[in-house]
Design a protein around this motif. Structure first.
Motif, PDB file in Angstrom:
ATOM      1  N   CYS A  28      18.227   4.124  47.273  1.00 20.96           N
ATOM      2  CA  CYS A  28      17.493   4.331  46.324  1.00 20.96           C
ATOM      3  C   CYS A  28      16.467   5.368  46.480  1.00 20.96           C
ATOM      4  O   CYS A  28      16.021   5.572  47.605  1.00 20.96           O
ATOM      5  N   LYS A  29      16.503   6.209  45.402  1.00 19.70           N
ATOM      6  CA  LYS A  29      15.504   7.302  45.359  1.00 19.70           C
ATOM      7  C   LYS A  29      14.193   7.027  44.646  1.00 19.70           C
ATOM      8  O   LYS A  29      13.374   7.925  44.220  1.00 19.70           O
ATOM      9  N   CYS A  61      13.539   6.550  41.494  1.00 20.24           N
ATOM     10  CA  CYS A  61      13.402   7.288  40.270  1.00 20.24           C
ATOM     11  C   CYS A  61      12.986   6.514  39.136  1.00 20.24           C
ATOM     12  O   CYS A  61      12.356   7.024  37.993  1.00 20.24           O
ATOM     13  N   GLU A  62      12.881   5.048  39.110  1.00 23.84           N
ATOM     14  CA  GLU A  62      12.305   4.287  38.188  1.00 23.84           C
ATOM     15  C   GLU A  62      12.957   4.290  36.690  1.00 23.84           C
ATOM     16  O   GLU A  62      12.834   3.646  35.717  1.00 23.84           O
ATOM     17  N   CYS A 109      15.909   2.593  36.187  1.00 23.53           N
ATOM     18  CA  CYS A 109      16.373   1.158  36.276  1.00 23.53           C
ATOM     19  C   CYS A 109      15.086   0.394  35.507  1.00 23.53           C
ATOM     20  O   CYS A 109      15.154  -0.505  34.628  1.00 23.53           O
ATOM     21  N   CYS A 128      21.665   3.521  36.629  1.00 22.00           N
ATOM     22  CA  CYS A 128      21.025   3.889  38.067  1.00 22.00           C
ATOM     23  C   CYS A 128      21.871   5.325  38.333  1.00 22.00           C
ATOM     24  O   CYS A 128      23.063   5.197  38.642  1.00 22.00           O
TER      25      CYS A 128
HETATM   26  S1  SF4 Z   1      17.527   3.613  39.163  1.00 20.89           S
HETATM   27 FE1  SF4 Z   1      16.530   2.341  40.279  1.00 20.89          FE
HETATM   28  S2  SF4 Z   1      17.795   1.766  41.777  1.00 20.89           S
HETATM   29 FE2  SF4 Z   1      18.635   3.355  41.319  1.00 20.89          FE
HETATM   30  S3  SF4 Z   1      17.746   5.218  42.144  1.00 20.89           S
HETATM   31 FE3  SF4 Z   1      16.448   4.998  40.632  1.00 20.89          FE
HETATM   32  S4  SF4 Z   1      14.850   3.503  41.354  1.00 20.89           S
HETATM   33 FE4  SF4 Z   1      16.325   3.077  42.694  1.00 20.89          FE
END
Ligand code: SF4
Ligand SMILES: Cc1ncc(C[n+]2csc(CCOP(=O)(O)OP(=O)(O)O)c2C)c(N)n1
Ligand SMILES: Cc1ncc(C[n+]2csc(CCOP(=O)(O)OP(=O)(O)O)c2C)c(N)n1
Ligand code: SF4
Ligand code: SF4
Ligand code: SF4
Ligand code: SF4
Ligand code: SF4
Ligand SMILES: [Mg+2]
Ligand SMILES: [Mg+2]
Lengths: 75, 361, 257, 182, 361, 257, 75, 182
Positions: G15-16, G18-19, G21, G62
């Motif tokens: 997980c990075k 990135c928000e 999700c 994601c």
């Molecule tokens: S979408 Fe959510 S689960 Fe996927 S990398 Fe971004 S923060 Fe992590």
């Protein structure tokens, strides 16, 4: 009514005998000579000079810029 | 009033281009030299001097924009890195054939192919023997410091116009990316008026039309043109050789290296001297014309030469052609994007010295 | 004879412009390249801009354009004329710059340079001779060759399944925002030549007004490689080329017609 | 005097700009300087390092294979560069995320808890200035005033308001650095 | 049953490609080699063997089509002439870096730039030193007859696959345009099934995915790859040198020449022998690998070498690197599209002989 | 806890396809490249054609696609992917061949290869990531950068007068006869991803039916070089990119919509 | 009426943060952890697990293919 | 036996195909042959020439600087190639359009009025076959039957109906050729 008469001069050595001028002359003035120039091309000439109106079509369409056109009004 | 700045090599080239009064830059981004275009844009070179900056759609377009703009006799340049320079080979051959002055910068990265974006010196052959088709040469300048990245821009333009020849600044990722102090020269006004007789500026009544081309359908005429080019290259070989020597006077062994490798060898030379070894450094600054005579003249006095390049060994051929094999010469170099360290280079030299001591020279 | 009477300086109504040199054109008899060369030079002549024009010749049968056009000119590499023109125009914005290119040059190898110069709206004129073939190299298929057309590299006719479709590059270009004027013309009849010349004139006038790209396509013959007489070739062109490449304005004043 | 420094950590930790400030500062004092980054494609998460040389003499190689001082900001870099410090040289590291600690006996090892301190000060962005402060404490080759000038030079004018903040961070770094092996 | 035909060199290449079971040809017209594509189209190679023939939109596209098609492990080729080959330099560097087998034909014309369409040999450096970026080599075959234009196609494919390397047939306008008798080899079936482990054919469950690339972001990995390439080139230098000698046994002076120049020198050799001069001809067939050892071995016995190329002198450098200057060597050649005549070449040799007789060897 | 109760193989409704390798993607957080990689692989997975697919990666941020996609793949030179795909497909017509390209790759340096592969109607799929910038090299202007957009080579905003207009390459391509299907999609919301995946599925299905070029543009973010957080970048994209590059089908079944 | 409940599993190390999700979850289930993973990223977790319907939106969107989704019907 | 021939004239006069037929004919008789054209861009009006070598031995250079026989069809070519004929060699020329006539004393000079004859026969297209016939008369290295086979080989099948016409032209050429300096 004023009559308009034309005449063309063909630069013989540059003419390539393509006949484009011939088909573009509305007055059927031009034909190809039987003789050839030094490049071996039959060249254009006024076969029917009296019909020329000096409309410049032949010169305008000649790919090799061979034709000079003159026009004169006769009253 | 000298202006001292801390700059990347790439930035120094860009700033020098503005100050040298360059009229146009056409280029396409590629690591590790994108800063050149970026700097020119950020500095708004056009506002500063009227210099035209255009991001081309490709290197192919860029080199042909250079070809066009150079026809006007103005100071035109482009820059790229290895794959982009390969794409320019046809254009470069045209520019050389048409004898147009211009400046081309190659900040070399590791190859072949997409390779790696790390520094390399493996485009030597391409630069000095002609990567494009036909018998032509470029003047090839190899800067070894950020200062020279700056200084070689006006020098390059001068040579380009003096001989009507494309000049290549053959740099590498080290010199392009490193920052050093630069003593910036003063702004030179753009010479917007050009009275060269050969340029395209619109045919006026008082002169015949000018034509720029590399074509001649007649082979004999083309040969004449080629003779003219070869004579020019001869002249350049006579007049324009540049090089630097460090601790060569009493040296029994020398490094020959250019660009970043020369810097690294300079450190190795110092380390060697610290150890009491009679080592020097000969740094070709012009790669074409290559300092053949100068190296030949020194070769009799030497025990061996170590050519150090970030390549599998390219300049070594020019060294051997220069020395005529009168002195042992070997190549050392890391490559594919790896930079040799001063101690590696020193070790290679020590091995060479040992092999000479053990055997015949 | 009346004729001699007429042939006299005061009666002159048409002569070769002095902006064509006296060299004999190297084109085949009846080739539209010659006519197009001439009308481009007539426009330059009539506009009185010889001293402000820089032309870019391509690689193709018109490679020697600089020998015939009495103006400053450069020969570009195959396909790169629009980039070369860009280079010139950018450093010399006050000059008139034009390219003269064949269909292989402009629509095959030079596609990218064409599209991007047009998209950037370079303030230049492009004259594009579409003869549906690679004339200079001996009649190979061009991107514009018609379906079924026989060429030296499509000896059994262009098969669109394997060789692609005749490319209407001009219509693509007309859709680019940087392009101000696009017209497709011909030079096989006097009337066509007059129209074509008008289009070229507009294309140069636009440059004075800094309007961006003006693009004139000339549908032309390559009678040698079509292996027809010049007159026959022009007929064939009318019957086969014009339906696929219809003549007329395509974009005027920045607006598609 | 010549000081050969490597600064290494994650991309995004401000490694390159710390080096740049050092180089600028050196230049302010009329030193010869060189700054040579590792560079890569713009992808996050990789490691980054920069070699900075400050010297009173002309600098030859910008590429080094041993260093007087290593400033280390993550484990990978510690593993890579600890062995390359000259005997008697200096290792300065931030201990956040470090699991295999330095072990050489022939160098001086300093630790600065910059990550923690930065989050304590809620000034994550000045993390690298805390480290820089620590370095300046240990190796005072360049004067603080020149460092501040260097910061001014290396920041675009619109960021000049952060200079006081950076100043504080540097001072904090000077305060909290500790030598581990005396 | 040998099939004897009178063919142009270009046609022979095309016919040989069909017969060698080539799978694909991608190319763009350019004089003096357009007959290759034309012949393949007229012959409807696709109907004869299933070979795919495509006229690309440019040489750039063509070389990249070759790159793609060669990924499948099939026999792929392209052809062009000098400016077109320059445009391919980036692609060639990629193919070399990715180690793909393929065949590239350059029917050289006069340069630089648009130059002339007449024959030339001035693309030697580009071919053997790498006109593209990075340290790479091609195997370069130099046919000197229409027969060899045919024979070198299957040979080229064999070498290309044996070493996973691009093979360049370096021809010229003379050999491409002349007609001679050719003894055509029998049709080889296209090997449509490929079991090479490295090819792209779709990842099946029983093997890991295959990747073809010339990229490595890690410099150390890229260097490893480069070491591997260099080792391969060494191997090729050991195993694949080809050359021909004519009247060399007792010769005191030899011509070294390849391609069309070799044919012309052959006549000059005969004329020289008629005059009682001890002249021979050494013809390198592979230009990379260059017959270095072979030339070195002979150099002690010779009084001088005359390198004859249609260029300003390129191969002469490889000759001097081979001989290590142990014997006098000079270059003679017409260029820019001009072909030297047998008597010109003979005269140059006679002058060389004279200069040796007058002075020291 | 209920949650643990739910997390059990028989309740699985979504997991990463095995056609993505286990390597951690090298993209920045929130970059649409990752999502697009995944849905392309999901389509290949769902169609069961892993063993028949050959992919072509470009030069750009997706240069390492072959590290992440568990299929046979080749890395093309910058811009040349359509030519590389042509080469593969021509000698292997039964395989599924696709390219995956950025906007610098496809619409700048590779314009010619793109146009001509499309015009020839190569039976391939092109996935085109338009993020309006050169991501990999650090955020230079792309042909698709919006008017006024700030990039490292247009630091004061893209000036269309000097830098050209944002190029709607997809609309040009849709006008070529060899092109059968063109759709513009996004991957910033779950709904968008589902639609985009459908488009990609259609693009691959067309290949089975030998329909010629199928072209799917994905308008995506490059948050790093846009210098915004991923979520902000997606918002900016909706507000600025979508009006200029509107989502939806452009050509379906060979007919412009 | 049957109730549908979902749950997600986040592969923390990939997980990075990135928000993406988070903004795509209709039920506001997800948030970022204060802790970081070994790459230094704050990672996603179910802050509000009971609200999850197993709609898969988060996983579908994601960019790093980090999320696995489970769903169960409760009668 | 080796016969080294240059054939030169305007483009479009059939120079190259005449050479091709000669080469084919030689091949039919198991000779070694080579045919080397001057080649140029497809523009009309230029000059064209081809070097043909027929030999019982292996041919080395396809490029020659002197010739046993020159077949010359225009003035430019005459000027260029007359000096390159070996002493004792042969010059055969068509006199149409020739204003500066050949003058060498050490070669045999033949004339064939092929242009005129072709237009007399109203078979302009067989002009080059008349010249070829003249050559075959003077230098009968290849047999007429092989020449006809050569023509068949070098013509595409759809033109095979012209073979009899070509045959007639060749025969006519044999009849009308005259030696000028005996
Ligand atoms: S979408 Fe959510 S689960 Fe996927 S990398 Fe971004 S923060 Fe992590
Ligand atoms: C790089 C390069 N590739 C190929 C050629 C060969 N070539 C010269 S002209 C030409 C095509 C000309 O066709 P077109 O542009 O249609 O012009 P036309 O002769 O029909 O007027 C080609 C392929 C070249 N000179 N350079
Ligand atoms: C011939 C060549 N020129 C330039 C480059 C440098 N380069 C690498 S990627 C890239 C642009 C990438 O932008 P884009 O295609 O939009 O992909 P993104 O990274 O945005 O996904 C450039 C210019 C190169 N590798 N090769
Ligand atoms: S159009 Fe011109 S070249 Fe053609 S026949 Fe008439 S005058 Fe001659
Ligand atoms: S001027 Fe008009 S009428 Fe006279 S010859 Fe020309 S075309 Fe005919
Ligand atoms: S080959 Fe075709 S285009 Fe070229 S000059 Fe001849 S007719 Fe015109
Ligand atoms: S630089 Fe931009 S396109 Fe590249 S991975 Fe990062 S966000 Fe994505
Ligand atoms: S599955 Fe749906 S409800 Fe559950 S966390 Fe993901 S987006 Fe939210
Ligand atoms: Mg054409
Ligand atoms: Mg992009």
């Amino acid at each position: 009514m004023a009559k308009v008469r034309g005449a063309i001069v063909v630069e013989i050595e540059r003419c390539k005998g393509c006949e484009i001028c011939i088909v573009n002359c509305p007055a059927h003035v031009i034909a190809l000579e039987h003789k050839v120039n030094s490049k071996g091309y039959h060249f254009a000439f006024m076969e029917n000079p009296d019909a020329c109106t000096g409309c410049t079509n032949c010169a305008v369409v000649c790919p090799d810029a061979v034709i000079t056109v003159y026009r004169k009004k006769f009253d | 009033m000298p202006e001292l700045k801390l700059m990347k090599g790439n930035e120094a080239i860009a700033e020098a281009a503005i100050r040298a009064g360059a009229d146009g830059y056409f280029g396409y981004p590629i690591t590790p030299q994108s800063e050149i275009l970026e700097y020119l844009m950020v500095e708004d070179a056009h506002k500063r001097t009227g210099m035209v900056i255009l991001q081309a759609e490709s290197e192919l377009a860029a080199i042909n924009m250079v070809y066009g703009a150079a026809c006007t006799g103005k100071k035109i340049m482009t820059s790229s890195s290895s794959p982009g320079i390969s794409l320019m080979q046809e254009g470069i051959s045209y520019i050389a054939g048409a004898e147009l002055p211009c400046l081309i910068v190659n900040v070399v990265r590791g190859g072949p192919g997409l390779g790696t974006i790390q520094p390399s010196q493996a485009d030597y052959f391409q630069s000095v023997k002609g990567g494009g088709h036909g018998d032509y040469r470029l003047i090839v300048l190899a800067p070894a410091s950020v200062q020279e990245m700056s200084d070689f821009v006006p020098l390059g333009f001068d040579l380009a116009f003096k001989y009507r020849i494309p000049v290549l600044i053959l740099s590498d990722g080290v010199i392009g990316q490193m920052m050093e102090k630069v003593d910036l020269f003063d702004q030179v006004p753009r010479a917007t008026e050009f009275d060269q007789s050969w340029v395209l500026s619109g045919k006026t009544h008082d002169r015949p039309k000018n034509t720029i081309t590399s074509l001649d359908l007649e082979a004999l005429d083309m040969e004449k043109h080629n003779h003219h080019l070869q004579a020019k290259y001869k002249l350049i070989e006579q007049n324009e050789v540049r090089y630097e020597e460090i601790l060569c006077d009493d040296a029994e062994f020398i490094f020959i290296a250019y660009g970043a490798s020369a810097r690294i060898c300079q450190k190795a030379t110092q380390l060697a001297r610290d150890k009491g070894l009679k080592v020097g450094l000969f740094r070709p600054i012009t790669l074409f014309p290559f300092p053949k005579k100068e190296i030949f003249a020194r070769s009799e006095k030497l025990k061996a030469i170590l050519s150090v390049e970030m390549s599998a060994g390219q300049m070594i051929e020019d060294i051997q052609l220069a020395t005529k094999f009168r002195v042992k010469s070997e190549h050392f170099g890391r490559y594919g994007g790896v930079i040799h360290s001063p101690s590696e280079v020193l070790e290679a030299m020590e091995n060479l010295i040992k092999s000479c001591d053990n055997g015949n020279k | 004879m009346e004729t001699n009477n007429i042939i006299s300086p005061e009666n002159l109504v048409y002569k070769k412009t002095s902006l064509l040199t006296d060299k004999i054109l190297t084109f085949c008899p009846g080739c539209g390249h010659g006519t197009t060369h001439r009308i481009v030079m007539e426009v330059v002549d009539e506009m009185g801009i010889q001293s402000e024009v820089i032309g870019v010749a391509p690689v193709g049968c018109s490679v020697l354009a600089y020998d015939f056009m009495n103006i400053d000119m450069v020969g570009a590499a195959h396909g790169r004329a629009p980039a070369v023109a860009t280079g010139i125009k950018r450093v010399y914005p006050e000059k008139f710059v034009f390219t003269y290119q064949g269909d292989g040059d402009l629509a095959a190898i030079g596609t990218s340079e064409t599209i991007h110069a047009c998209n950037r709206g370079e303030n230049i004129t492009i004259v594009f001779i579409n003869n549906g073939i690679y004339g200079m190299t001996g009649g190979q298929m061009a991107p514009t060759s018609l379906e079924g057309m026989k060429t030296s590299t499509s000896p059994y006719g262009r098969n669109v399944e394997t060789m692609g479709y005749p490319l209407k590059i001009t219509d693509l270009i007309a859709r680019l925002e940087g392009v101000y004027y696009v017209s497709r013309q011909a030079v096989h009849t006097a009337a066509a030549v007059r129209k074509a010349k008008k289009a070229i004139r507009i294309a140069f006038e636009n440059q004075k007004l800094k309007k961006g790209v003006s693009f004139v396509e000339i549908v032309s013959n390559c009678n040698s490689n079509w292996k027809q007489s010049p007159v026959k070739a022009n007929q064939w062109m009318e019957e086969n080329m014009f339906p696929y490449y219809p003549l007329g304005d395509i974009k005027v004043g920045g607006v598609l017609v | 005097m010549t000081e050969e420094i490597i600064i290494a950590g994650f991309g995004g930790q401000g490694v390159l700009s710390m080096g740049k400030i050092l180089a600028y500062s050196g230049m302010m004092q009329d030193m010869e300087v060189s700054w040579m980054p590792s560079y890569g494609p713009e992808m996050r998460g990789g490691t980054a390092n920069v070699t900075v040389i400050l010297s009173t003499d002309r600098i030859n190689s910008p590429i080094l294979n041993e260093f007087d001082t290593a400033i280390i900001l993550n484990q990978q870099s510690l593993d890579k560069f600890e062995p390359l410090i000259k005997p008697g040289g200096i290792l300065l590291y931030d201990n956040s995320g470090i699991t295999r600690f330095p072990g050489r006996k022939d160098i001086k090892i300093y630790c600065v808890e910059a990550t923690e301190e930065a989050s304590r000060m809620s000034m994550v962005k000045t993390f690298n200035m805390i480290v820089l402060g620590a370095y300046l404490k240990i190796q005072p080759f360049v004067k603080l005033e020149n460092v501040l000038k260097g910061i001014a030079k290396s920041l675009p004018p619109r960021h000049h308001h952060t200079i006081p903040m950076n100043n504080d961070a540097i001072i904090r770094g000077m305060e909290i650095v500790t030598q581990e092996n005396k």
